[in-house]
Design an enzyme around this catalytic site. Structure first.
Site: not given
Length: 366
Positions: A52, A241
Protein backbone atom coordinates in the site's frame (compact mmCIF):
# COMPACT_ATOMS: atom_id res chain seq x y z
CA UNK A 1 4.16 -12.87 -9.02
CA UNK A 2 4.91 -15.49 -11.63
CA UNK A 3 2.56 -18.48 -11.31
CA UNK A 4 4.01 -21.88 -10.46
CA UNK A 5 4.54 -24.45 -13.15
CA UNK A 6 1.43 -26.44 -12.31
CA UNK A 7 -2.29 -25.90 -12.24
CA UNK A 8 -4.54 -25.38 -9.26
CA UNK A 9 -7.93 -23.92 -8.45
CA UNK A 10 -10.48 -23.37 -5.69
CA UNK A 11 -13.83 -25.05 -5.15
CA UNK A 12 -16.47 -25.96 -2.63
CA UNK A 13 -16.00 -29.39 -1.06
CA UNK A 14 -16.06 -30.41 2.57
CA UNK A 15 -12.73 -32.16 2.13
CA UNK A 16 -9.55 -30.86 1.09
CA UNK A 17 -4.04 -33.57 0.88
CA UNK A 18 0.56 -34.37 1.12
CA UNK A 19 3.48 -34.71 -1.16
CA UNK A 20 5.71 -37.70 -1.51
CA UNK A 21 7.50 -37.08 -4.76
CA UNK A 22 10.76 -35.21 -5.11
CA UNK A 23 10.72 -31.75 -6.67
CA UNK A 24 10.94 -31.54 -10.42
CA UNK A 25 12.56 -28.67 -12.27
CA UNK A 26 10.13 -26.04 -13.47
CA UNK A 27 7.47 -26.81 -10.87
CA UNK A 28 7.97 -23.71 -8.72
CA UNK A 29 8.34 -20.01 -9.20
CA UNK A 30 11.62 -18.24 -8.49
CA UNK A 31 12.83 -19.24 -5.07
CA UNK A 32 14.27 -22.21 -3.29
CA UNK A 33 13.05 -25.63 -2.17
CA UNK A 34 13.90 -27.92 0.66
CA UNK A 35 15.19 -31.39 -0.09
CA UNK A 36 12.30 -33.03 1.75
CA UNK A 37 9.71 -34.51 -0.64
CA UNK A 38 6.85 -33.49 1.68
CA UNK A 39 7.97 -29.89 2.24
CA UNK A 40 8.88 -26.97 -0.03
CA UNK A 41 9.91 -23.34 0.30
CA UNK A 42 9.34 -20.53 -2.18
CA UNK A 43 10.87 -17.08 -1.86
CA UNK A 44 10.29 -13.69 -3.47
CA UNK A 45 11.32 -10.11 -2.81
CA UNK A 46 8.46 -7.71 -2.10
CA UNK A 47 8.05 -4.97 -4.72
CA UNK A 48 6.24 -1.61 -4.62
CA UNK A 49 3.22 -3.03 -6.46
CA UNK A 50 2.82 -5.58 -3.64
CA UNK A 51 2.25 -2.88 -1.01
CA UNK A 52 0.00 0.00 0.00
CA UNK A 53 1.02 3.67 -0.01
CA UNK A 54 2.62 3.25 3.44
CA UNK A 55 4.89 0.45 2.18
CA UNK A 56 3.13 -2.39 4.00
CA UNK A 57 2.66 -5.49 1.85
CA UNK A 58 -0.99 -6.29 1.12
CA UNK A 59 -2.37 -9.24 3.03
CA UNK A 60 -3.77 -10.55 -0.25
CA UNK A 61 -0.25 -10.77 -1.70
CA UNK A 62 0.83 -13.00 1.18
CA UNK A 63 -2.33 -15.10 0.95
CA UNK A 64 -1.68 -15.68 -2.76
CA UNK A 65 1.87 -16.89 -2.07
CA UNK A 66 0.60 -19.16 0.72
CA UNK A 67 -1.95 -20.73 -1.62
CA UNK A 68 0.57 -21.26 -4.41
CA UNK A 69 2.93 -23.10 -2.08
CA UNK A 70 0.09 -25.26 -0.81
CA UNK A 71 -1.09 -26.08 -4.33
CA UNK A 72 2.40 -27.14 -5.42
CA UNK A 73 3.03 -29.54 -2.58
CA UNK A 74 -0.48 -31.05 -2.47
CA UNK A 75 -0.64 -31.58 -6.25
CA UNK A 76 2.73 -33.35 -6.14
CA UNK A 77 1.57 -35.65 -3.39
CA UNK A 78 -1.73 -36.46 -5.06
CA UNK A 79 0.17 -37.53 -8.20
CA UNK A 80 2.86 -39.47 -6.33
CA UNK A 81 1.31 -42.86 -7.06
CA UNK A 82 0.20 -44.42 -10.33
CA UNK A 83 -3.35 -43.60 -11.24
CA UNK A 84 -5.49 -40.89 -12.76
CA UNK A 85 -3.68 -37.54 -13.08
CA UNK A 86 -5.15 -34.85 -10.88
CA UNK A 87 -4.76 -31.28 -9.68
CA UNK A 88 -5.13 -30.09 -6.07
CA UNK A 89 -7.92 -27.55 -5.60
CA UNK A 90 -8.20 -25.25 -2.60
CA UNK A 91 -11.28 -25.96 -0.48
CA UNK A 92 -10.62 -24.04 2.74
CA UNK A 93 -8.12 -21.81 4.52
CA UNK A 94 -8.19 -21.92 8.31
CA UNK A 95 -7.88 -18.76 10.40
CA UNK A 96 -4.68 -16.92 9.52
CA UNK A 97 -3.06 -14.32 11.78
CA UNK A 98 -0.78 -11.64 10.38
CA UNK A 99 1.76 -11.53 13.20
CA UNK A 100 3.94 -8.75 11.80
CA UNK A 101 3.71 -6.42 8.77
CA UNK A 102 5.99 -7.13 5.82
CA UNK A 103 7.53 -4.21 3.93
CA UNK A 104 8.81 -3.38 0.46
CA UNK A 105 12.32 -4.73 -0.11
CA UNK A 106 11.99 -7.62 2.33
CA UNK A 107 12.10 -11.22 1.10
CA UNK A 108 9.13 -13.46 1.84
CA UNK A 109 10.04 -17.10 2.50
CA UNK A 110 6.96 -19.36 2.34
CA UNK A 111 7.46 -22.87 3.72
CA UNK A 112 4.78 -25.52 3.19
CA UNK A 113 4.48 -29.02 4.64
CA UNK A 114 1.78 -31.68 4.43
CA UNK A 115 0.61 -32.68 7.90
CA UNK A 116 -2.49 -34.82 7.33
CA UNK A 117 -4.38 -36.69 4.61
CA UNK A 118 -7.87 -38.13 4.65
CA UNK A 119 -9.37 -40.27 1.89
CA UNK A 120 -10.15 -37.24 -0.26
CA UNK A 121 -8.28 -34.32 1.31
CA UNK A 122 -4.86 -32.89 2.16
CA UNK A 123 -3.94 -30.54 5.01
CA UNK A 124 -0.99 -28.24 4.34
CA UNK A 125 0.64 -26.18 7.10
CA UNK A 126 2.36 -23.01 5.87
CA UNK A 127 4.75 -20.62 7.63
CA UNK A 128 5.76 -17.25 6.18
CA UNK A 129 8.99 -15.58 7.27
CA UNK A 130 10.26 -12.16 6.21
CA UNK A 131 13.97 -11.43 5.76
CA UNK A 132 15.71 -8.09 5.72
CA UNK A 133 18.45 -8.85 3.19
CA UNK A 134 20.50 -5.84 4.36
CA UNK A 135 20.74 -6.91 8.00
CA UNK A 136 19.86 -10.61 7.77
CA UNK A 137 17.12 -10.20 10.38
CA UNK A 138 14.23 -12.64 10.07
CA UNK A 139 10.82 -12.86 11.69
CA UNK A 140 7.71 -15.01 11.32
CA UNK A 141 4.84 -13.02 9.81
CA UNK A 142 2.16 -15.66 9.12
CA UNK A 143 1.08 -19.19 9.88
CA UNK A 144 -1.75 -20.88 8.03
CA UNK A 145 -3.45 -24.23 7.43
CA UNK A 146 -5.03 -25.02 4.07
CA UNK A 147 -7.17 -27.92 2.83
CA UNK A 148 -7.03 -29.23 -0.74
CA UNK A 149 -8.93 -31.88 -2.69
CA UNK A 150 -7.60 -33.71 -5.78
CA UNK A 151 -9.67 -33.22 -8.95
CA UNK A 152 -9.31 -35.41 -12.00
CA UNK A 153 -7.85 -33.65 -15.05
CA UNK A 154 -10.26 -35.68 -17.20
CA UNK A 155 -13.28 -34.57 -15.20
CA UNK A 156 -12.78 -31.68 -12.78
CA UNK A 157 -16.04 -32.51 -10.99
CA UNK A 158 -14.59 -35.87 -9.94
CA UNK A 159 -12.76 -35.99 -6.60
CA UNK A 160 -10.04 -38.65 -6.47
CA UNK A 161 -8.55 -40.52 -3.56
CA UNK A 162 -5.41 -39.16 -1.86
CA UNK A 163 -2.29 -41.32 -1.36
CA UNK A 164 -1.98 -41.87 2.41
CA UNK A 165 0.61 -39.93 4.36
CA UNK A 166 3.15 -41.93 6.35
CA UNK A 167 3.26 -40.55 9.91
CA UNK A 168 6.31 -40.80 12.13
CA UNK A 169 4.06 -40.93 15.22
CA UNK A 170 0.52 -42.23 15.72
CA UNK A 171 -0.38 -39.05 17.61
CA UNK A 172 0.20 -36.98 14.46
CA UNK A 173 -2.49 -38.89 12.60
CA UNK A 174 -4.93 -38.68 15.50
CA UNK A 175 -4.44 -34.92 15.91
CA UNK A 176 -4.81 -34.44 12.15
CA UNK A 177 -8.06 -36.39 12.12
CA UNK A 178 -9.44 -34.14 14.86
CA UNK A 179 -8.55 -31.03 12.80
CA UNK A 180 -10.14 -32.59 9.73
CA UNK A 181 -13.42 -33.37 11.50
CA UNK A 182 -13.52 -29.90 13.06
CA UNK A 183 -13.06 -28.05 9.76
CA UNK A 184 -15.57 -30.31 8.00
CA UNK A 185 -18.21 -29.54 10.64
CA UNK A 186 -17.50 -25.81 10.53
CA UNK A 187 -17.78 -25.72 6.73
CA UNK A 188 -21.25 -27.24 6.97
CA UNK A 189 -22.29 -24.75 9.66
CA UNK A 190 -21.07 -21.68 7.74
CA UNK A 191 -22.56 -22.42 4.32
CA UNK A 192 -23.76 -19.03 3.08
CA UNK A 193 -27.13 -18.31 1.48
CA UNK A 194 -27.11 -16.85 -2.02
CA UNK A 195 -29.36 -13.95 -1.10
CA UNK A 196 -27.18 -12.63 1.72
CA UNK A 197 -25.60 -9.74 -0.21
CA UNK A 198 -24.35 -6.32 0.90
CA UNK A 199 -27.02 -3.94 -0.43
CA UNK A 200 -26.10 -0.37 -1.46
CA UNK A 201 -27.58 2.64 0.32
CA UNK A 202 -27.95 6.24 -0.82
CA UNK A 203 -26.45 9.13 1.20
CA UNK A 204 -25.25 7.02 4.15
CA UNK A 205 -23.99 8.59 7.37
CA UNK A 206 -20.27 8.26 8.28
CA UNK A 207 -19.29 5.20 10.34
CA UNK A 208 -22.39 3.25 9.32
CA UNK A 209 -22.30 -0.09 7.52
CA UNK A 210 -23.65 1.49 4.34
CA UNK A 211 -21.03 4.24 4.38
CA UNK A 212 -18.02 1.93 4.10
CA UNK A 213 -19.39 -1.13 2.32
CA UNK A 214 -17.74 -1.74 -1.03
CA UNK A 215 -18.12 -3.91 -4.11
CA UNK A 216 -15.61 -4.96 -6.74
CA UNK A 217 -16.76 -6.50 -10.02
CA UNK A 218 -14.22 -8.55 -11.95
CA UNK A 219 -14.42 -10.42 -15.25
CA UNK A 220 -12.48 -13.67 -14.90
CA UNK A 221 -9.85 -13.89 -17.63
CA UNK A 222 -7.29 -16.50 -18.70
CA UNK A 223 -4.55 -14.99 -16.49
CA UNK A 224 -6.73 -15.62 -13.41
CA UNK A 225 -7.20 -19.30 -14.17
CA UNK A 226 -5.62 -22.71 -14.26
CA UNK A 227 -4.92 -24.43 -17.55
CA UNK A 228 -8.38 -25.97 -17.50
CA UNK A 229 -10.25 -22.76 -16.85
CA UNK A 230 -10.90 -22.36 -13.12
CA UNK A 231 -9.82 -19.43 -10.96
CA UNK A 232 -6.74 -19.90 -8.75
CA UNK A 233 -7.70 -19.80 -5.07
CA UNK A 234 -4.95 -17.25 -4.43
CA UNK A 235 -6.46 -14.86 -7.00
CA UNK A 236 -9.82 -15.00 -5.23
CA UNK A 237 -8.25 -14.40 -1.81
CA UNK A 238 -6.25 -11.43 -3.10
CA UNK A 239 -9.42 -9.79 -4.46
CA UNK A 240 -11.25 -10.48 -1.19
CA UNK A 241 -8.47 -8.82 0.82
CA UNK A 242 -8.52 -5.83 -1.54
CA UNK A 243 -12.22 -5.24 -0.97
CA UNK A 244 -11.89 -5.70 2.79
CA UNK A 245 -9.06 -3.16 2.79
CA UNK A 246 -11.22 -0.62 0.97
CA UNK A 247 -13.99 -1.06 3.54
CA UNK A 248 -11.53 -0.59 6.43
CA UNK A 249 -9.92 2.48 4.83
CA UNK A 250 -13.27 4.12 4.17
CA UNK A 251 -14.29 3.59 7.78
CA UNK A 252 -11.04 4.82 9.39
CA UNK A 253 -9.54 7.09 6.73
CA UNK A 254 -6.07 6.05 7.92
CA UNK A 255 -3.43 3.52 6.92
CA UNK A 256 -4.83 0.04 7.56
CA UNK A 257 -3.32 -3.45 7.52
CA UNK A 258 -4.71 -6.98 7.63
CA UNK A 259 -4.51 -8.39 11.15
CA UNK A 260 -6.11 -11.78 10.56
CA UNK A 261 -8.40 -13.73 8.27
CA UNK A 262 -11.02 -16.05 9.66
CA UNK A 263 -11.57 -19.34 7.83
CA UNK A 264 -12.05 -18.80 4.08
CA UNK A 265 -14.50 -21.31 2.64
CA UNK A 266 -14.61 -22.01 -1.09
CA UNK A 267 -18.14 -23.20 -1.78
CA UNK A 268 -17.87 -23.74 -5.53
CA UNK A 269 -15.46 -23.38 -8.45
CA UNK A 270 -15.33 -20.17 -10.51
CA UNK A 271 -14.98 -20.69 -14.25
CA UNK A 272 -13.21 -18.57 -16.83
CA UNK A 273 -15.59 -16.00 -18.29
CA UNK A 274 -17.63 -15.58 -15.10
CA UNK A 275 -18.31 -12.12 -13.73
CA UNK A 276 -17.54 -12.21 -10.01
CA UNK A 277 -18.85 -9.71 -7.47
CA UNK A 278 -16.79 -9.33 -4.30
CA UNK A 279 -18.83 -7.53 -1.62
CA UNK A 280 -17.48 -6.29 1.70
CA UNK A 281 -19.22 -4.79 4.71
CA UNK A 282 -18.23 -3.88 8.24
CA UNK A 283 -19.79 -6.18 10.83
CA UNK A 284 -18.04 -5.33 14.12
CA UNK A 285 -15.55 -2.92 15.66
CA UNK A 286 -13.62 -3.21 18.90
CA UNK A 287 -11.45 -0.43 20.29
CA UNK A 288 -8.59 -1.22 17.89
CA UNK A 289 -9.86 -3.65 15.27
CA UNK A 290 -12.50 -4.00 12.57
CA UNK A 291 -14.20 -7.15 11.30
CA UNK A 292 -15.25 -7.15 7.65
CA UNK A 293 -17.40 -9.80 6.01
CA UNK A 294 -16.49 -10.54 2.40
CA UNK A 295 -18.73 -12.50 0.03
CA UNK A 296 -17.84 -13.67 -3.47
CA UNK A 297 -20.63 -14.37 -5.97
CA UNK A 298 -20.11 -15.72 -9.47
CA UNK A 299 -22.34 -15.01 -12.45
CA UNK A 300 -21.67 -17.39 -15.38
CA UNK A 301 -22.88 -14.92 -18.00
CA UNK A 302 -22.01 -17.22 -20.91
CA UNK A 303 -23.99 -20.13 -19.44
CA UNK A 304 -27.64 -19.08 -19.49
CA UNK A 305 -28.64 -22.34 -17.85
CA UNK A 306 -26.74 -21.59 -14.62
CA UNK A 307 -27.77 -18.95 -12.09
CA UNK A 308 -25.57 -16.69 -9.97
CA UNK A 309 -24.09 -18.58 -7.01
CA UNK A 310 -22.03 -18.05 -3.84
CA UNK A 311 -18.41 -19.05 -4.50
CA UNK A 312 -16.51 -18.03 -1.34
CA UNK A 313 -16.91 -16.23 1.98
CA UNK A 314 -14.76 -15.10 4.90
CA UNK A 315 -14.25 -12.57 7.69
CA UNK A 316 -11.20 -10.29 7.60
CA UNK A 317 -9.89 -8.31 10.60
CA UNK A 318 -8.03 -5.04 10.07
CA UNK A 319 -6.30 -2.57 12.35
CA UNK A 320 -5.67 1.14 11.90
CA UNK A 321 -2.07 2.40 11.99
CA UNK A 322 -0.46 5.80 12.52
CA UNK A 323 2.33 7.10 10.30
CA UNK A 324 4.74 5.65 12.84
CA UNK A 325 3.14 2.21 12.50
CA UNK A 326 1.42 2.21 15.89
CA UNK A 327 -2.17 1.02 16.31
CA UNK A 328 -4.84 3.70 16.52
CA UNK A 329 -8.32 3.65 18.05
CA UNK A 330 -11.01 2.61 15.56
CA UNK A 331 -14.17 4.73 15.12
CA UNK A 332 -17.06 2.69 16.47
CA UNK A 333 -19.48 1.22 13.96
CA UNK A 334 -22.98 2.70 14.03
CA UNK A 335 -25.51 -0.08 13.48
CA UNK A 336 -28.94 0.96 12.21
CA UNK A 337 -31.01 -2.12 11.37
CA UNK A 338 -31.90 -5.26 13.29
CA UNK A 339 -29.85 -7.29 10.81
CA UNK A 340 -26.80 -5.08 11.39
CA UNK A 341 -27.25 -5.40 15.16
CA UNK A 342 -27.39 -9.19 14.84
CA UNK A 343 -24.20 -9.28 12.74
CA UNK A 344 -22.49 -6.93 15.22
CA UNK A 345 -23.29 -9.25 18.15
CA UNK A 346 -22.09 -12.27 16.19
CA UNK A 347 -18.86 -10.44 15.37
CA UNK A 348 -18.44 -9.46 19.01
CA UNK A 349 -18.83 -13.11 20.01
CA UNK A 350 -16.12 -14.16 17.52
CA UNK A 351 -13.85 -11.38 18.79
CA UNK A 352 -14.26 -12.36 22.44
CA UNK A 353 -13.75 -16.06 21.68
CA UNK A 354 -10.52 -15.37 19.82
CA UNK A 355 -9.35 -12.99 22.55
CA UNK A 356 -9.96 -15.67 25.19
CA UNK A 357 -8.16 -18.26 23.06
CA UNK A 358 -5.11 -16.02 22.69
CA UNK A 359 -5.08 -15.34 26.44
CA UNK A 360 -5.27 -19.07 27.18
CA UNK A 361 -2.32 -19.70 24.86
CA UNK A 362 -0.32 -16.99 26.61
CA UNK A 363 -1.13 -18.46 30.01
CA UNK A 364 0.09 -21.91 28.97
CA UNK A 365 3.28 -20.65 27.34
CA UNK A 366 6.25 -21.10 29.73
Amino acid sequence: MAPPGLIHSSLGHSEAGESSRRPRSGDTMSGEETASPSAIQISRIMRPDDANIAGNVHGGTILKMIEEAGAIISTRHCNSQKGETCVAALARVERTDFLSPMCIGEVAHVSAEITYTSKHSVEVQVTVMSENILTGARRVTNKAALWYVPLSLKNVDKVLEVPPLVYTQKEQEEEGRKRYEAQKLERMETKWKNGDLAQPSSNPEPYTVSYSQSTLIHLVGPSDCTLHGFVHGGVTMKLMDEVAGIVAARHCKTNIVTASVDAINFHDKIRKGCVITISGRMTFTSNKSMEIEVLVDADPVALHSQERYRAASAFFTYVSLSKEGKTLPVPQLLVETEEEKRRFEEGKSRYLQMKAKRQAQMDTTP
